[in-house]
Design a protein around this motif. Sequence first.
Motif, short mmCIF file in Angstrom:
data_model
loop_
_atom_site.label_atom_id
_atom_site.label_comp_id
_atom_site.label_asym_id
_atom_site.label_seq_id
_atom_site.Cartn_x
_atom_site.Cartn_y
_atom_site.Cartn_z
N GLU A 112 47.78 49.74 45.90
CA GLU A 112 46.89 49.27 44.49
C GLU A 112 46.88 47.67 44.59
O GLU A 112 45.73 47.23 44.43
N ASP A 113 48.21 47.03 45.76
CA ASP A 113 47.82 45.56 45.42
C ASP A 113 45.57 45.54 46.46
O ASP A 113 45.57 44.95 46.34
N GLU A 114 45.75 46.70 47.22
CA GLU A 114 45.02 46.40 48.31
C GLU A 114 43.52 46.18 47.74
O GLU A 114 42.42 46.01 47.77
N VAL A 115 44.08 47.69 46.29
CA VAL A 115 42.42 47.96 45.71
C VAL A 115 42.27 46.48 44.34
O VAL A 115 41.33 46.41 44.31
N LEU A 116 43.45 45.97 43.95
CA LEU A 116 43.19 44.84 43.37
C LEU A 116 42.68 43.86 43.55
O LEU A 116 41.43 43.20 43.24
N ALA A 117 43.09 43.66 45.39
CA ALA A 117 42.06 42.23 46.04
C ALA A 117 40.70 42.50 45.57
O ALA A 117 39.79 41.68 46.30
N LYS A 118 40.37 43.38 46.31
CA LYS A 118 38.48 44.17 46.74
C LYS A 118 38.16 44.13 45.48
O LYS A 118 37.09 43.05 45.21
N VAL A 123 35.02 40.34 42.09
CA VAL A 123 33.33 39.24 41.34
C VAL A 123 34.11 37.45 41.37
O VAL A 123 33.95 36.50 39.99
N GLY A 124 34.66 37.31 42.54
CA GLY A 124 34.63 35.63 43.69
C GLY A 124 36.67 34.96 43.01
O GLY A 124 36.34 33.96 43.24
N TRP A 125 37.23 36.00 42.69
CA TRP A 125 38.44 35.73 42.25
C TRP A 125 39.54 35.55 43.34
O TRP A 125 39.48 36.54 44.52
N THR A 126 39.76 34.90 43.91
CA THR A 126 41.34 34.78 45.38
C THR A 126 42.53 35.47 44.32
O THR A 126 43.51 35.86 45.68
N GLU A 127 42.83 35.08 44.09
CA GLU A 127 44.27 35.95 43.49
C GLU A 127 43.80 36.02 42.13
O GLU A 127 42.88 35.45 41.11
N GLY A 128 45.44 36.78 41.59
CA GLY A 128 45.26 37.39 39.96
C GLY A 128 46.11 38.49 39.67
O GLY A 128 46.30 39.20 41.07
N ASP A 129 46.15 39.50 38.91
CA ASP A 129 46.63 40.55 39.17
C ASP A 129 46.13 42.20 38.19
O ASP A 129 43.85 41.13 37.52
#
Length: 192
Positions: A112-118, A123-129
Motif C-alpha cells: 500500500e505504501d508503494e502504491v500510494l508513493a507512486k 501528481v508531483g507530491w513527494t510526501e503525504g497520506d
Amino acid sequence: IVVNNCTHYPELYFQGFLVLVIPGLQVCEWREPEELAALLDLELRENGESQHQLLQRVRAVAKYSVKTNPPHFINQLSAGVEYHVLTVRFLTEALNTSQYTYEVAPVFVLMEDEVLAKLRSLVGWTEGDGIFCPGGSVSNMYAMNVAPYHTFPEVKLKGLWALPPLAVFTSQKLGSCISGHWDRECVPDQSG
C-alpha cells in the motif's frame, strides 16, 4: 449487458453503450422477485441445515446471481472481471488479513505504501497520506468529511456546530452519490 439467446438484433445501444448480444452466453437466469424468493427458500431456521443443503443453497445462489465476470458484461458501475485482480482477491480472502496495521498485515501495508508513493509522484507530491476507497460515493463522502478540517481547522477542537452553515455545489453530472431531499438546482450567474 449481454442478453441471452437473442438472435434478432446482433447489436444495439443501451445508455450510450454498444451492447453485443452473444447467443448462448447466459449472464443471469432472470426470475421476478416473488418467484425467485420461492425458489431460493431464504427462511432462517433455528436449527441450521445439513452440509448437503448448504451446498444446494450455494449452487442456487450461483445459478440465479448475475454473472458479472464475462468480458462483455457492462453495467453503469462495473464490467467484466480482470483475472489478475481476481487472483489477488482470492489471496486476500484466503489470508483473511485485516489491513490496518503493519503487525497484522506487513506485506500488504508495504504494498500500500508503494502504491500510494507512486500515485503521489504522478501528481508531483513527494510526501503525504492516502486512502483507498471502494468507489466514487465513498470517496465523495470521505472528501466531504475532510473538507471542513481544511477550511476550518478549529473544528477539531470546537466541533461541527461551531462552524457556519456549509453548502455543497456540484454539477448535474456528479451522479447520485450527493443527492437527496435537500437538492436545489443552482443556476450560475454571469460570473459562473
